[in-house]
Design an enzyme around this catalytic site. Structure first.
Site, PDB file in Angstrom:
ATOM      1  CB  THR A 125      -2.943  60.899  14.201  1.00  0.00           C
ATOM      2  OG1 THR A 125      -3.296  62.074  15.153  1.00  0.00           O
ATOM      3  CG2 THR A 125      -1.683  60.373  15.086  1.00  0.00           C
ATOM      4  N   GLY A 143      -6.954  63.056  12.784  1.00  0.00           N
ATOM      5  CA  GLY A 143      -8.037  63.642  13.601  1.00  0.00           C
ATOM      6  C   GLY A 143      -6.871  64.984  14.453  1.00  0.00           C
ATOM      7  CB  CYS A 144      -3.460  65.341  15.529  1.00  0.00           C
ATOM      8  SG  CYS A 144      -3.866  64.386  16.395  1.00  0.00           S
ATOM      9  CB  THR A 145      -3.081  65.654  10.233  1.00  0.00           C
ATOM     10  OG1 THR A 145      -2.599  65.461  10.821  1.00  0.00           O
ATOM     11  CG2 THR A 145      -3.219  66.500   9.251  1.00  0.00           C
ATOM     12  N   GLY A 149      -5.586  70.691  13.772  1.00  0.00           N
ATOM     13  CA  GLY A 149      -4.262  71.990  13.059  1.00  0.00           C
ATOM     14  C   GLY A 149      -4.519  72.769  12.340  1.00  0.00           C
TER      15      GLY A 149
END
Length: 157
Positions: free
Chosen positions: A42, A44-46, A49
């Site tokens: 997703t 934000g998570c990308t 990370g």
């Protein structure tokens, strides 16, 4: 049971990408950043990370290992790691063992519907296995830099 600052983090074992099993107690002598994110692949998570990925050499220099955690299955985690070129492992916590330990499962609202999900959170564990810092309700922008600075300060002390 919740983890408190300055206290030892209870030992846990978790399945991770790269066909690895993490046992927290085996990481003594290293600082560990554990960051929890809601869902692999997703936006934000990308971004989050990627921010940790791009600072990995600096984390390594501060004797700090990075681990990402979500409730995604191992295959989804492997795909996410490969696609984004993450240079650290991702833990698959489908049964929420690690999430419960760090108390990151919270009631969230999405499009007016309530559901239980991971509250974006990060924890810094010192080389003796004690919780040194915690960040809850994380905003992605600038977060990896803040965690890196804390890891470097802790490593220097």
């Amino acid at each position: 049971m919740s983890i408190t600052l300055g206290q030892p983090v209870p030992d846990f074992t978790a399945q991770a990408t790269g066909d690895t099993t993490f046992i927290l107690s085996e990481l003594k002598g290293k600082q560990v950043v554990i960051y929890f994110y809601p869902k692999a692949s997703t936006p934000g998570c990308t971004t989050e990370g990627g921010d940790f990925r791009d600072r990995k050499n600096a984390f390594d220099a501060a004797n700090t290992m990075i681990l990402g955690v979500s409730r995604d299955g191992l295959r989804a985690q492997e795909n996410f790691k490969t696609k984004q070129g993450f240079n650290f492992e991702l833990i698959s916590d489908k049964d929420e063992t690690v999430c419960q330990l760090f108390d990151v499962i919270k009631l969230k609202k999405l499009y007016g519907k309530e559901h239980l999900g991971i509250e974006r959170s990060t924890f810094l564990i010192d080389k003796d296995g004690k919780l040194a810092r915690e960040w809850r309700k994380v905003k992605v922008a600038g977060h990896a830099d803040e965690v890196l600075e804390a890891a470097q300060t802790l490593h220097a002390s």
